[in-house]
Scaffold this active site. Sequence first.
Site, PDB file in Angstrom:
ATOM      1  N   CYS A   9       7.277   5.423   6.855  1.00 15.78           N
ATOM      2  CA  CYS A   9       4.549   4.611   6.421  1.00 15.78           C
ATOM      3  C   CYS A   9       4.609   4.229   4.891  1.00 15.78           C
ATOM      4  CB  CYS A   9       4.834   5.453   6.839  1.00 15.78           C
ATOM      5  SG  CYS A   9       4.223   7.082   6.306  1.00 15.78           S
ATOM      6  N   ARG A  15       1.520   9.724   8.633  1.00 16.83           N
ATOM      7  CA  ARG A  15       2.358   9.267   9.268  1.00 16.83           C
ATOM      8  C   ARG A  15       4.112   9.450   9.827  1.00 16.83           C
ATOM      9  NH1 ARG A  15       0.655   3.163   9.083  1.00 16.83           N
ATOM     10  NH2 ARG A  15       1.086   3.868   7.002  1.00 16.83           N
ATOM     11  N   ASP A 128      -3.001   3.175  10.804  1.00 14.37           N
ATOM     12  CA  ASP A 128      -2.537   4.269   9.372  1.00 14.37           C
ATOM     13  C   ASP A 128      -4.175   4.473   9.054  1.00 14.37           C
ATOM     14  OD1 ASP A 128      -3.159   4.940   6.625  1.00 14.37           O
ATOM     15  OD2 ASP A 128      -2.455   3.417   6.107  1.00 14.37           O
TER      16      ASP A 128
HETATM   17  P1  4NP Z   1       0.860   7.119   5.164  1.00 16.61           P
HETATM   18  O1  4NP Z   1      -0.790   7.160   4.902  1.00 16.61           O
HETATM   19  O2  4NP Z   1       1.518   5.674   5.258  1.00 16.61           O
HETATM   20  O3  4NP Z   1       0.327   7.278   7.028  1.00 16.61           O
HETATM   21  O4  4NP Z   1       1.073   8.362   4.325  1.00 16.61           O
HETATM   22  C1  4NP Z   1      -1.058   6.413   3.706  1.00 16.61           C
HETATM   23  C2  4NP Z   1      -0.568   7.576   2.492  1.00 16.61           C
HETATM   24  C3  4NP Z   1      -2.227   6.834   1.242  1.00 16.61           C
HETATM   25  C4  4NP Z   1      -1.826   5.329   1.104  1.00 16.61           C
HETATM   26  C5  4NP Z   1      -2.121   4.331   2.370  1.00 16.61           C
HETATM   27  C6  4NP Z   1      -1.502   5.043   3.117  1.00 16.61           C
HETATM   28  N1  4NP Z   1      -2.319   5.184  -0.037  1.00 16.61           N
HETATM   29  O5  4NP Z   1      -2.939   3.599  -0.110  1.00 16.61           O
HETATM   30  O6  4NP Z   1      -2.183   5.760  -1.395  1.00 16.61           O
END
Ligand code: 4NP
Length: 156
Positions: A9, A15, A128
């Site tokens: 991800c 995720r 997300d």
């Molecule tokens: P992930 O969620 O891609 O599912 O781990 C996110 C975690 C952090 C960020 C964006 C999405 N961020 O912008 O820091």
Amino acid sequence: MKKRLLFVCLGNICRSPSAEAVMNAYIKKNQLNDEFESDSAGTGGWHAGDKADERMQRHALRRNYNLTSIARKFDAKIDFDKFDLIFGMDQQNVNDLKVLARNESDLKKIKSITAYCSRFSNYSSVPDPYYGGDDGFELVLDILEDACEGLLNDLT
Ligand code: 4NP
């Protein structure tokens, strides 16, 4: 030879660590530890070294998934060789991985996790959950349970 699966991800704190834990639980439940293993990574490195997001951990634990992985950035030089199949959680992840692919063999390994959904087949991405509320974290787990079940059926 063991098949190695990598879930990817953006941040590797919500995720994809959840996908890794759900898949590992299904692998264990079906006594397939000798055949499969899974890991996760992020296309971005901002959270490298961090544990999974606490909200994601809390929601996952309610379903008995213990998120233990530590975030790391996807490394094209290592990961395309090490893993047999690489699953993006959303279309941006898939596109980012495709840009990093070095050759046709790398490209062939890249899949979208939602392609394995049956109950949640109307989703073309795992949304997300980072900037949303509780419902978003539950939806991530609902979609991933569906997708990982489909994936394991597809692989066995
Ligand atoms: P992930 O969620 O891609 O599912 O781990 C996110 C975690 C952090 C960020 C964006 C999405 N961020 O912008 O820091």
